[in-house]
Design a protein around this motif. Structure first.
Motif, short mmCIF file in Angstrom:
data_model
loop_
_atom_site.label_atom_id
_atom_site.label_comp_id
_atom_site.label_asym_id
_atom_site.label_seq_id
_atom_site.Cartn_x
_atom_site.Cartn_y
_atom_site.Cartn_z
N THR A 192 0.08 -1.13 -0.26
CA THR A 192 -0.01 -0.05 0.08
C THR A 192 0.79 1.27 0.18
N ILE A 200 1.74 2.90 -3.43
CA ILE A 200 0.86 3.50 -3.93
C ILE A 200 0.32 5.02 -3.50
N ASN A 201 0.71 5.04 -2.28
CA ASN A 201 0.14 6.42 -1.62
C ASN A 201 1.46 6.78 -1.67
N LYS A 231 2.38 7.00 -4.71
CA LYS A 231 2.69 8.11 -6.21
C LYS A 231 1.33 8.72 -6.07
N TRP A 232 0.05 8.72 -5.30
CA TRP A 232 -1.13 9.90 -5.42
C TRP A 232 -0.28 10.56 -4.62
N LEU A 233 0.62 10.86 -4.12
CA LEU A 233 0.98 11.55 -3.02
C LEU A 233 1.24 12.53 -4.26
N CYS A 238 1.51 12.47 -7.48
CA CYS A 238 0.65 13.32 -8.40
C CYS A 238 -0.12 14.52 -7.63
N GLY A 239 -0.51 13.94 -5.82
CA GLY A 239 -1.36 15.38 -6.13
C GLY A 239 -0.38 16.67 -5.90
N SER A 285 -6.48 17.55 -4.05
CA SER A 285 -5.52 16.29 -4.97
C SER A 285 -4.96 15.59 -4.05
N PRO A 289 -7.29 11.91 -1.58
CA PRO A 289 -6.96 10.97 -2.10
C PRO A 289 -5.97 9.86 -1.54
N VAL A 290 -5.31 10.94 -1.32
CA VAL A 290 -3.58 10.25 0.25
C VAL A 290 -3.98 10.59 0.88
N LEU A 322 -6.41 6.67 1.57
CA LEU A 322 -5.65 6.19 1.03
C LEU A 322 -4.68 5.64 2.29
#
Length: 163
Positions: A76, A79-80, A82-84, A86-87, A98, A101-102, A105
């Motif tokens: 997990t 993935i967190n 990558k979202w961070l 992107c955010g 944005s 989602p982080v 998750l």
């Protein structure tokens, strides 16, 4: 004779035997040892067997629990991350939304870890007088907060003492 019936006095806290039984006698803290830390949650915990647990639990059981925790984190936390990232790129366009989602998750990861630890407690550790939990705690080196694994050691309940 002066009776003050309306006066409220504080009762003294009396510690009963039941309170002493259920308070942990010792706490063992296992800190994250990974190279990535997202919102206080490290990507792995060390599997080094603490000396305080000798004669309380087998090292194999300890390592299997830590490996289960680390397997959840290894699935997990990347993935967190990558979202961070992107955010961070979209932060100004979305006015900070944005990062939502982080945060979700990360909460999901914490809940899955707590669920795993509760299952492990019910299956094995409560029978041995131990209790595992995930706790937010301040770092020793700086003022940031981190999640650590806490192992509470409870004293044995005297079964042969009279009531």
């Amino acid at each position: 004779m002066d009776l003050n019936i309306d006066v409220i006095s504080e009762a003294e806290d009396v510690e009963t035997e039941d309170d002493r039984i259920y308070k942990p006698a010792e706490l063992i803290t296992i800190r994250g040892s990974g190279n990535m830390n997202i919102f206080g949650l490290s990507n792995r915990f060390t599997s080094e067997f603490p000396n305080e647990l000798i004669s309380k639990i087998a090292p194999e059981e300890f390592k299997s629990t830590i490996s289960r925790v680390n397997s959840i984190l290894s699935k997990t936390v990347p993935i967190n991350a990558k979202w961070l990232i992107c955010g961070c790129f979209c932060c100004f366009c979305t006015l900070g939304c944005s990062f939502f989602p982080v945060v979700c998750l990360n909460k999901r990861t914490r809940l899955s870890l707590e669920k795993l630890l509760e299952w492990e407690n019910q299956q094995l550790y409560h029978k041995l007088g131990l209790h595992w939990r995930l706790k937010k705690q301040q770092c020793t080196t700086n003022s940031l907060m981190e999640y650590v694994l806490i192992i509470e050691i409870f004293p044995k309940i005297p079964l042969y003492n009279p009531d």
